[in-house]
Design a protein around this motif. Structure first.
Motif, PDB file in Angstrom:
ATOM      1  N   CYS A 166       0.647  -1.085  -0.177  1.00  0.00           N
ATOM      2  CA  CYS A 166      -0.117   0.050   0.010  1.00  0.00           C
ATOM      3  C   CYS A 166       1.108   1.321  -0.046  1.00  0.00           C
ATOM      4  N   CYS A 206       0.135   3.462   3.655  1.00  0.00           N
ATOM      5  CA  CYS A 206       0.548   2.767   5.106  1.00  0.00           C
ATOM      6  C   CYS A 206       1.588   1.739   4.853  1.00  0.00           C
ATOM      7  N   HIS A 228       1.478  -1.320   4.019  1.00  0.00           N
ATOM      8  CA  HIS A 228       1.029  -2.560   4.423  1.00  0.00           C
ATOM      9  C   HIS A 228       1.089  -3.546   3.313  1.00  0.00           C
ATOM     10  N   CYS A 248      -6.311  -1.231   0.039  1.00  0.00           N
ATOM     11  CA  CYS A 248      -5.492  -1.641   1.169  1.00  0.00           C
ATOM     12  C   CYS A 248      -6.552  -2.230   2.475  1.00  0.00           C
ATOM     13  N   CYS A 300      -5.595   0.189   5.761  1.00  0.00           N
ATOM     14  CA  CYS A 300      -6.007   1.808   5.966  1.00  0.00           C
ATOM     15  C   CYS A 300      -7.361   1.663   5.037  1.00  0.00           C
TER      16      CYS A 300
HETATM   17 ZN   LIG Z   1      -2.956   1.045   3.559  1.00  0.00          ZN
END
Ligand SMILES: [Zn+2]
Length: 167
Positions: free
Chosen positions: A3, A6, A8, A31, A34
């Motif tokens: 992502c 963030c 991720h 994502c 988030c």
């Molecule tokens: Zn994210």
């Protein structure tokens, strides 16, 4: 695909569509951490084989840098160069070849550059095709003139037959 918001490590594809020209796929991703969405574009990789035999990814920036010198002092903007590089990339992708050498790339530049500015085109062609004499320039200019005249004649013929006369 991480992502971009963030970082991720995972994302979920929520939509996927092929571009009109069939050369790329856009994916909308979400994502799971988030919940933000982002787009990725997938294209076949296009590589440039250098004279040394090493390959590097095709780069529009290098195309722009390659023609910028030929455009010096000409009415050519950065936007024009960006469009030119995009056209070159599209032509190269449409050729269906995944690995290109400098010769093929130069060839793909000539057409769009000619449409953009004929003086820049002649300058670029003189380097690319290694013009060695005035005769080489003359020959290139003769071809340009003949083709411009043919295009103009075709356009005039179209005007004469394509449009009904005003009443
Ligand atoms: Zn994210």
């Amino acid at each position: 695909m991480h992502c971009p918001f963030c970082r991720h490590a995972d994302s979920r594809v929520v939509d996927s569509r092929t571009s009109d020209d069939g050369l790329s796929i856009r994916r909308r991703r979400q994502c799971p951490q988030c919940n933000r969405r982002f787009t990725t574009i997938e294209t076949a990789s296009l590589s440039v084989v250098k004279r040394s035999g090493a390959t590097e990814p095709f780069s529009r920036e290098k195309i722009v840098n390659g023609v910028r010198k030929a455009c010096q002092g000409r009415p050519v903007s950065d936007d024009d160069l960006a469009v030119l590089a995009q056209r070159v990339e599209e032509n190269l992708r449409a050729s269906g070849s995944a690995e290109l050498d400098a010769y093929e790339i130069g060839l793909a530049i000539l057409g769009p550059l000619r449409d953009l500015d004929e003086v820049a085109y002649l300058r670029f062609a003189s380097v690319y095709q290694a013009f060695s004499s005035l005769e080489d320039f003359e020959a290139a200019i003769t071809v340009l003139r003949a083709e411009n005249e043919a295009a103009r004649a075709a356009a005039e013929a179209g005007d004469a037959t394509g449009q009904p006369a005003d009443a």
